[in-house]
Design a protein around this motif. Structure first.
Motif, short mmCIF file in Angstrom:
data_model
loop_
_atom_site.label_atom_id
_atom_site.label_comp_id
_atom_site.label_asym_id
_atom_site.label_seq_id
_atom_site.Cartn_x
_atom_site.Cartn_y
_atom_site.Cartn_z
N THR A 76 -9.70 -3.06 0.78
CA THR A 76 -8.69 -3.99 1.31
C THR A 76 -8.04 -4.71 0.12
OG1 THR A 76 -10.58 -5.41 1.71
CG2 THR A 76 -9.58 -4.43 3.62
N ASP A 77 -6.99 -5.48 0.43
CA ASP A 77 -6.22 -6.14 -0.63
C ASP A 77 -7.12 -6.93 -1.58
OD1 ASP A 77 -4.03 -5.12 0.56
OD2 ASP A 77 -3.22 -7.02 1.28
N ASN A 78 -6.87 -6.78 -2.86
CA ASN A 78 -7.66 -7.50 -3.86
C ASN A 78 -6.87 -7.64 -5.15
OD1 ASN A 78 -8.70 -5.23 -5.91
ND2 ASN A 78 -8.63 -4.35 -3.85
N VAL A 89 -4.49 4.65 3.15
CA VAL A 89 -4.64 4.40 4.58
C VAL A 89 -4.99 2.92 4.78
CG1 VAL A 89 -7.06 5.21 4.65
CG2 VAL A 89 -5.64 5.54 6.61
N SER A 90 -3.94 2.15 5.13
CA SER A 90 -4.10 0.69 5.13
C SER A 90 -3.51 0.11 6.40
CB SER A 90 -3.39 0.12 3.90
OG SER A 90 -2.03 0.50 3.93
N GLY A 91 -3.32 -1.22 6.38
CA GLY A 91 -2.76 -1.88 7.55
C GLY A 91 -1.30 -1.51 7.79
N GLY A 92 -0.58 -1.21 6.71
CA GLY A 92 0.85 -0.91 6.85
C GLY A 92 1.22 0.52 6.52
N HIS A 93 0.29 1.30 6.00
CA HIS A 93 0.64 2.64 5.53
C HIS A 93 -0.41 3.69 5.86
CE1 HIS A 93 3.09 -0.05 3.10
NE2 HIS A 93 3.96 0.95 3.02
N THR A 94 0.08 4.91 6.10
CA THR A 94 -0.80 6.08 6.20
C THR A 94 -0.05 7.20 5.51
OG1 THR A 94 -1.53 5.28 8.35
CG2 THR A 94 -2.15 7.52 7.78
N PHE A 148 -6.06 0.56 14.51
CA PHE A 148 -7.36 -0.11 14.62
C PHE A 148 -7.16 -1.55 15.10
CE2 PHE A 148 -9.49 3.28 12.23
CZ PHE A 148 -10.78 3.22 12.73
N ASP A 149 -6.20 -2.25 14.50
CA ASP A 149 -5.98 -3.65 14.85
C ASP A 149 -5.53 -3.80 16.30
OD1 ASP A 149 -6.72 -4.47 12.31
OD2 ASP A 149 -4.67 -4.39 11.53
N LYS A 150 -4.63 -2.90 16.75
CA LYS A 150 -4.13 -2.99 18.12
C LYS A 150 -5.21 -2.63 19.12
CE LYS A 150 0.76 -2.43 17.08
NZ LYS A 150 1.87 -1.47 16.94
N GLY A 155 -8.97 -6.04 12.97
CA GLY A 155 -9.71 -5.28 13.97
C GLY A 155 -10.54 -4.13 13.46
N GLY A 156 -10.16 -3.56 12.31
CA GLY A 156 -10.85 -2.37 11.82
C GLY A 156 -12.36 -2.51 11.76
N PRO A 157 -12.85 -3.52 11.03
CA PRO A 157 -14.31 -3.66 10.92
C PRO A 157 -14.97 -3.89 12.30
CG PRO A 157 -13.20 -4.99 9.27
CD PRO A 157 -12.14 -4.47 10.17
N1 LIG Z 1 -14.15 -0.61 8.28
C1 LIG Z 1 -12.89 -0.45 8.65
N2 LIG Z 1 -12.55 0.51 9.55
C2 LIG Z 1 -11.27 0.68 9.94
N3 LIG Z 1 -10.25 -0.07 9.50
C3 LIG Z 1 -10.53 -1.04 8.62
C4 LIG Z 1 -11.85 -1.30 8.14
N4 LIG Z 1 -11.80 -2.34 7.27
C5 LIG Z 1 -10.51 -2.71 7.22
N5 LIG Z 1 -9.74 -1.96 8.02
C6 LIG Z 1 -8.29 -2.08 8.28
O1 LIG Z 1 -7.61 -2.09 7.05
C7 LIG Z 1 -6.39 -2.83 7.20
C8 LIG Z 1 -6.26 -3.80 6.04
O2 LIG Z 1 -6.15 -3.04 4.87
P1 LIG Z 1 -5.19 -3.47 3.67
O3 LIG Z 1 -5.58 -4.84 3.26
O4 LIG Z 1 -5.28 -2.39 2.68
O5 LIG Z 1 -3.81 -3.42 4.43
P2 LIG Z 1 -2.52 -4.29 4.22
O6 LIG Z 1 -2.52 -4.82 2.84
O7 LIG Z 1 -2.42 -5.21 5.38
O8 LIG Z 1 -1.41 -3.18 4.37
P3 LIG Z 1 -0.55 -2.47 3.20
O9 LIG Z 1 -1.43 -2.38 2.02
O10 LIG Z 1 -0.19 -1.16 3.79
O11 LIG Z 1 0.61 -3.37 3.01
C9 LIG Z 1 -6.47 -3.55 8.53
O12 LIG Z 1 -5.62 -2.86 9.44
C10 LIG Z 1 -7.93 -3.41 8.93
O13 LIG Z 1 -8.12 -3.37 10.32
#
Ligand SMILES: Nc1ncnc2c1ncn2[C@@H]1O[C@H](COP(=O)(O)OP(=O)(O)OP(=O)(O)O)[C@@H](O)[C@H]1O
Ligand SMILES: [Mg+2]
Length: 303
Positions: free
Chosen positions: A265-267, A101-106, A132-134, A145-147
């Protein structure tokens, strides 16, 4: 750098990669008390993602590996996220259900081993992190936006607003979050955005997203008959989601594993780990390379 634009600007990102990659490599080696000569292999993100940024990382990794005479392996970004919980102590054993569950995927996946991934459910439109970001943007909060939404939600009151729970009772494991964003837009148009109102909207938005995510995870455990769930990706850092999943899993006598917050998040650690798993099984590339901006995780094979 990207906050000013409310999202990642591809060309700025790849130029910044060029500026940062080598100093970062030196910094990380120093911090770890290692030198380049200690490296026995280089893993890098091959895709999916922005082609420019991928090319920077890939060409640095391949040329460094060529000069050091060590093997390389191109890693799938989402495989990195998926395996990140295994970096923790007492990692879950295969097989398990994974919520990515990330910025680009669920996505919900059945993970039977390294490279053995079956897609169980996916979002039909926006990813949860994108929602979350929108929502953050609509509430005038910063990026990412998530945090920010989650921090504001902690100040919100329950009961004042009611947002939809999209696909909560659908018979499949799919998600849809774009309607939720539209519902937030409607609320922001109907009400003066005082701090209190913003907090109440953030609260209800977070409740809606985490309720749907939790229900679908439990349905996936039920359908697969598995009792292990792992959660990864940026939204996996969300405290309310963790609380709900942990409670729901306890009721089913299931275990949930998460990566530590900085590995959600990305690392780089998650890419290094996925690469190490593949290298242990002797999968390596020669020094020729391609990047794969579009790359379906289910195409991967076991090493
Ligand atoms: N505490 C939180 N609550 C909700 N959302 C969060 C939180 N922390 C981070 N995020 C969300 O997580 C996302 C970033 O995560 P990540 O780095 O895994 O995604 P990405 O690398 O952009 O996308 P993908 O991995 O799908 O290509 C952002 O949309 C951010 O708003
Ligand atoms: Mg990511």
């Amino acid at each position: 750098m990207h906050a000013e634009y409310g999202g990642v600007v591809p060309e700025l990102a790849s130029r910044d990669h060029i500026r940062r990659a080598l100093p970062l490599t030196q910094h990380v080696l120093r911090a770890a008390g290692r030198t380049l000569q200690d490296i026995d292999g280089i893993a890098y993100t091959q895709g999916p993602g922005l082609a420019g940024a991928l090319l920077v990382g890939t060409s640095i990794a391949e040329s460094l590996a060529f000069t050091l005479d060590v093997p390389t392996v191109g890693v799938h970004h989402l495989e990195g996220h998926l395996l990140a919980p295994l970096l923790e102590e007492n990692p879950p054993a295969f097989p398990f259900v994974a919520l990515l569950v990330s910025g680009g995927h669920t996505q919900l996946m059945r993970v039977s081993g390294i490279g053995d991934y079956e897609l169980l459910g996916d979002t039909l439109d926006d990813a949860a992190g994108e929602a979350f970001d929108k929502t953050a943007k609509l509430l005038g909060l910063g990026y990412p936006g998530g945090p920010a939404v989650s921090k504001l939600a902690a100040l919100g009151k329950p009961g004042r607003f009611k947002l939809p729970r999209p696909l909560l009772n659908s018979d499949d494991l799919n998600f849809s979050f774009s309607g939720l964003k539209t519902a937030v837009l409607t609320l922001t148009n109907q009400h003066a955005l005082t701090d209190e109102t913003k907090a109440d909207i953030a609260y209800e938005f977070q409740e809606a997203v985490t309720e749907v995510l939790t229900a679908k995870c439990m349905a996936a455990l039920r359908e697969t008959g598995m009792d292990n769930l792992i959660v990864s990706g940026g939204v996996g850092a969300n405290a309310r989601l963790r609380e709900r999943l942990t409670q729901a899993a306890q009721r089913r006598l299931c275990k949930v594993s998460y990566p530590r917050l900085e590995f959600c998040t990305d690392n780089g650690a998650m890419i290094a780990f996925a690469g190490a798993m593949r290298m242990l099984h002797a999968q390596q590339d020669d020094y020729a390379f391609t990047v794969r901006p579009r790359w379906d995780l289910a195409e991967l094979k076991a090493p």
